[in-house]
Design a protein around this motif. Structure first.
Motif, PDB file in Angstrom:
ATOM      1  N   THR A   1       2.894   0.339  -6.331  1.00  0.00           N
ATOM      2  CA  THR A   1       2.040   0.626  -7.745  1.00  0.00           C
ATOM      3  C   THR A   1       2.394  -0.624  -8.564  1.00  0.00           C
ATOM      4  OG1 THR A   1       2.371   2.836  -7.588  1.00  0.00           O
ATOM      5  CG2 THR A   1       2.021   1.964  -9.675  1.00  0.00           C
ATOM      6  N   PHE A   2       3.479  -1.170  -8.414  1.00  0.00           N
ATOM      7  CA  PHE A   2       3.926  -2.695  -9.325  1.00  0.00           C
ATOM      8  C   PHE A   2       3.103  -3.419  -8.878  1.00  0.00           C
ATOM      9  CE2 PHE A   2       8.510  -1.004 -10.262  1.00  0.00           C
ATOM     10  CZ  PHE A   2       8.019  -0.241 -11.436  1.00  0.00           C
ATOM     11  N   SER A   3       2.848  -3.578  -7.597  1.00  0.00           N
ATOM     12  CA  SER A   3       2.038  -4.800  -7.097  1.00  0.00           C
ATOM     13  C   SER A   3       0.566  -4.425  -7.553  1.00  0.00           C
ATOM     14  CB  SER A   3       2.341  -5.075  -5.542  1.00  0.00           C
ATOM     15  OG  SER A   3       1.540  -3.931  -4.908  1.00  0.00           O
ATOM     16  N   SER A   4       0.187  -3.552  -7.503  1.00  0.00           N
ATOM     17  CA  SER A   4      -1.217  -3.126  -8.000  1.00  0.00           C
ATOM     18  C   SER A   4      -1.390  -3.664  -9.577  1.00  0.00           C
ATOM     19  CB  SER A   4      -1.678  -1.856  -7.573  1.00  0.00           C
ATOM     20  OG  SER A   4      -1.674  -1.607  -6.346  1.00  0.00           O
TER      21      SER A   4
ATOM     22  N   MET B   1       0.794  -0.981  -0.183  1.00  0.00           N
ATOM     23  CA  MET B   1       0.005   0.051  -0.123  1.00  0.00           C
ATOM     24  C   MET B   1       0.888   1.058   0.036  1.00  0.00           C
ATOM     25  SD  MET B   1      -2.903   0.581   2.644  1.00  0.00           S
ATOM     26  CE  MET B   1      -3.964   2.015   3.061  1.00  0.00           C
ATOM     27  N   VAL B   2       0.563   2.142  -0.776  1.00  0.00           N
ATOM     28  CA  VAL B   2       1.372   3.608  -0.920  1.00  0.00           C
ATOM     29  C   VAL B   2       0.980   4.330   0.461  1.00  0.00           C
ATOM     30  CG1 VAL B   2       1.691   5.529  -2.044  1.00  0.00           C
ATOM     31  CG2 VAL B   2       1.157   3.312  -3.446  1.00  0.00           C
ATOM     32  N   ARG B   3       2.090   4.839   0.661  1.00  0.00           N
ATOM     33  CA  ARG B   3       2.017   5.621   2.149  1.00  0.00           C
ATOM     34  C   ARG B   3       1.679   7.183   1.624  1.00  0.00           C
ATOM     35  NH1 ARG B   3       7.416   5.655   5.003  1.00  0.00           N
ATOM     36  NH2 ARG B   3       6.349   7.095   6.238  1.00  0.00           N
ATOM     37  N   ARG B   4       0.780   7.685   2.227  1.00  0.00           N
ATOM     38  CA  ARG B   4       0.427   9.038   1.716  1.00  0.00           C
ATOM     39  C   ARG B   4       1.086  10.045   2.880  1.00  0.00           C
ATOM     40  NH1 ARG B   4      -5.794   7.258   1.291  1.00  0.00           N
ATOM     41  NH2 ARG B   4      -5.438   5.696  -0.415  1.00  0.00           N
ATOM     42  N   ASN B   5       1.427  11.274   2.494  1.00  0.00           N
ATOM     43  CA  ASN B   5       1.898  12.029   3.442  1.00  0.00           C
ATOM     44  C   ASN B   5       1.143  13.141   3.896  1.00  0.00           C
ATOM     45  OD1 ASN B   5       1.956  14.193   1.699  1.00  0.00           O
ATOM     46  ND2 ASN B   5       4.383  13.510   0.965  1.00  0.00           N
ATOM     47  N   PHE B   6       1.311  14.043   5.048  1.00  0.00           N
ATOM     48  CA  PHE B   6       0.509  15.077   5.426  1.00  0.00           C
ATOM     49  C   PHE B   6       0.020  15.989   4.425  1.00  0.00           C
ATOM     50  CE2 PHE B   6      -0.169  19.336   7.013  1.00  0.00           C
ATOM     51  CZ  PHE B   6      -1.162  19.388   7.805  1.00  0.00           C
ATOM     52  N   SER B   7       0.933  16.390   3.560  1.00  0.00           N
ATOM     53  CA  SER B   7       0.574  17.274   2.433  1.00  0.00           C
ATOM     54  C   SER B   7      -0.450  16.833   1.365  1.00  0.00           C
ATOM     55  CB  SER B   7       1.693  18.154   1.962  1.00  0.00           C
ATOM     56  OG  SER B   7       2.446  16.798   1.083  1.00  0.00           O
TER      57      SER B   7
ATOM     58  N   ALA C   1      -4.365   6.377  -5.442  1.00  0.00           N
ATOM     59  CA  ALA C   1      -5.565   6.212  -4.340  1.00  0.00           C
ATOM     60  C   ALA C   1      -6.917   5.972  -5.558  1.00  0.00           C
ATOM     61  CB  ALA C   1      -5.774   7.174  -3.432  1.00  0.00           C
ATOM     62  N   GLN C   2      -6.755   6.671  -6.486  1.00  0.00           N
ATOM     63  CA  GLN C   2      -7.777   6.477  -7.520  1.00  0.00           C
ATOM     64  C   GLN C   2      -7.746   5.499  -8.530  1.00  0.00           C
ATOM     65  OE1 GLN C   2      -7.253  10.346  -9.332  1.00  0.00           O
ATOM     66  NE2 GLN C   2      -8.362  11.569  -8.047  1.00  0.00           N
ATOM     67  N   GLY C   3      -6.732   4.463  -8.349  1.00  0.00           N
ATOM     68  CA  GLY C   3      -6.631   3.282  -9.050  1.00  0.00           C
ATOM     69  C   GLY C   3      -6.034   3.445 -10.369  1.00  0.00           C
ATOM     70  N   ARG C   4      -5.303   4.544 -10.565  1.00  0.00           N
ATOM     71  CA  ARG C   4      -4.691   5.213 -11.881  1.00  0.00           C
ATOM     72  C   ARG C   4      -3.066   4.735 -11.824  1.00  0.00           C
ATOM     73  NH1 ARG C   4      -6.670  11.203 -12.346  1.00  0.00           N
ATOM     74  NH2 ARG C   4      -5.576  11.153 -14.382  1.00  0.00           N
ATOM     75  N   PHE C   5      -2.982   3.346 -11.838  1.00  0.00           N
ATOM     76  CA  PHE C   5      -1.322   2.810 -11.271  1.00  0.00           C
ATOM     77  C   PHE C   5      -0.480   3.136 -12.532  1.00  0.00           C
ATOM     78  CE2 PHE C   5      -4.846  -0.107  -9.428  1.00  0.00           C
ATOM     79  CZ  PHE C   5      -4.576   0.340  -8.096  1.00  0.00           C
ATOM     80  N   ALA C   6      -0.837   3.022 -13.726  1.00  0.00           N
ATOM     81  CA  ALA C   6       0.158   3.346 -14.741  1.00  0.00           C
ATOM     82  C   ALA C   6       0.481   4.885 -14.509  1.00  0.00           C
ATOM     83  CB  ALA C   6      -0.650   3.148 -16.149  1.00  0.00           C
ATOM     84  N   GLU C   7      -0.433   5.845 -14.302  1.00  0.00           N
ATOM     85  CA  GLU C   7      -0.227   7.173 -14.324  1.00  0.00           C
ATOM     86  C   GLU C   7       0.760   7.517 -13.050  1.00  0.00           C
ATOM     87  OE1 GLU C   7      -3.375   9.994 -15.762  1.00  0.00           O
ATOM     88  OE2 GLU C   7      -3.923   7.953 -15.048  1.00  0.00           O
ATOM     89  N   ALA C   8       0.593   6.794 -11.966  1.00  0.00           N
ATOM     90  CA  ALA C   8       1.179   6.795 -10.760  1.00  0.00           C
ATOM     91  C   ALA C   8       2.894   6.190 -11.164  1.00  0.00           C
ATOM     92  CB  ALA C   8       0.640   6.057  -9.826  1.00  0.00           C
ATOM     93  N   GLU C   9       2.715   5.090 -11.788  1.00  0.00           N
ATOM     94  CA  GLU C   9       4.134   4.666 -12.018  1.00  0.00           C
ATOM     95  C   GLU C   9       5.087   5.770 -12.827  1.00  0.00           C
ATOM     96  OE1 GLU C   9       6.156   1.274 -14.603  1.00  0.00           O
ATOM     97  OE2 GLU C   9       4.262   1.196 -14.580  1.00  0.00           O
TER      98      GLU C   9
ATOM     99  N   ILE D   1       9.917   6.962  -2.258  1.00  0.00           N
ATOM    100  CA  ILE D   1       9.447   6.812  -3.559  1.00  0.00           C
ATOM    101  C   ILE D   1       9.491   5.491  -4.108  1.00  0.00           C
ATOM    102  CG2 ILE D   1      10.186   7.480  -6.035  1.00  0.00           C
ATOM    103  CD1 ILE D   1      11.097  10.171  -4.712  1.00  0.00           C
ATOM    104  N   LEU D   2      10.564   4.575  -3.574  1.00  0.00           N
ATOM    105  CA  LEU D   2      10.525   3.326  -4.207  1.00  0.00           C
ATOM    106  C   LEU D   2       9.716   2.270  -3.496  1.00  0.00           C
ATOM    107  CD1 LEU D   2      14.314   2.566  -4.069  1.00  0.00           C
ATOM    108  CD2 LEU D   2      13.112   2.551  -6.121  1.00  0.00           C
ATOM    109  N   TRP D   3       9.318   2.743  -2.197  1.00  0.00           N
ATOM    110  CA  TRP D   3       8.087   2.034  -1.451  1.00  0.00           C
ATOM    111  C   TRP D   3       6.904   2.310  -2.317  1.00  0.00           C
ATOM    112  CZ3 TRP D   3       7.777  -1.378   2.548  1.00  0.00           C
ATOM    113  CH2 TRP D   3       6.312  -1.470   3.143  1.00  0.00           C
ATOM    114  N   ASN D   4       6.553   3.407  -2.728  1.00  0.00           N
ATOM    115  CA  ASN D   4       5.419   3.761  -3.332  1.00  0.00           C
ATOM    116  C   ASN D   4       5.350   3.253  -4.535  1.00  0.00           C
ATOM    117  OD1 ASN D   4       4.620   5.357  -1.272  1.00  0.00           O
ATOM    118  ND2 ASN D   4       5.119   7.234  -2.264  1.00  0.00           N
ATOM    119  N   LEU D   5       6.578   2.997  -5.456  1.00  0.00           N
ATOM    120  CA  LEU D   5       6.567   2.305  -6.816  1.00  0.00           C
ATOM    121  C   LEU D   5       6.445   0.913  -6.573  1.00  0.00           C
ATOM    122  CD1 LEU D   5       7.492   3.068  -9.493  1.00  0.00           C
ATOM    123  CD2 LEU D   5       9.606   2.867  -9.122  1.00  0.00           C
ATOM    124  N   ALA D   6       6.872   0.296  -5.466  1.00  0.00           N
ATOM    125  CA  ALA D   6       6.638  -0.913  -5.548  1.00  0.00           C
ATOM    126  C   ALA D   6       5.099  -1.296  -5.260  1.00  0.00           C
ATOM    127  CB  ALA D   6       7.484  -1.570  -4.050  1.00  0.00           C
TER     128      ALA D   6
END
Length: 97
Positions: free
Chosen positions: A92-95, A1-7, A53-61, A85-90
């Protein structure tokens, strides 16, 4: 799961989940700084987590890869924000799989 930050949470509260506001802010930041500035990488990471979060995985990648490239360019092969960034990318890849 992608970590989200405060901003990202704060932006979502202020503007909803419309990424156009964030893209507009990034365009302004790119003009103000430059396309390879590390702060821009943070913005790209934030927009990527919104896309995730919107399921737009290719764009997120795509955004995460660009963010990582900026970080590596600025700080070398082990950039300080690279782990996030790598955590978030991983995630996205798993999704995508």
């Amino acid at each position: 799961m992608v970590r989200r930050n405060f901003s990202l949470r704060r932006l979502s509260r202020l503007f909803g989940t419309n990424p156009q506001y964030i893209r507009d802010a990034m365009a302004i930041r790119e003009k103000d700084l430059n396309p390879q500035h590390p702060r821009l990488a943070e913005n790209l990471n934030n927009l990527a987590t919104l896309y995730y979060a919107q399921g737009r995985f290719a764009e997120a990648e795509q955004l995460l890869k660009r963010a990582m490239g900026i970080q590596v360019n600025a700080f070398g092969p082990q950039p300080p924000k690279g782990v996030l960034i790598l955590w978030n990318l991983a995630g996205t890849f798993s999704s995508l799989a």
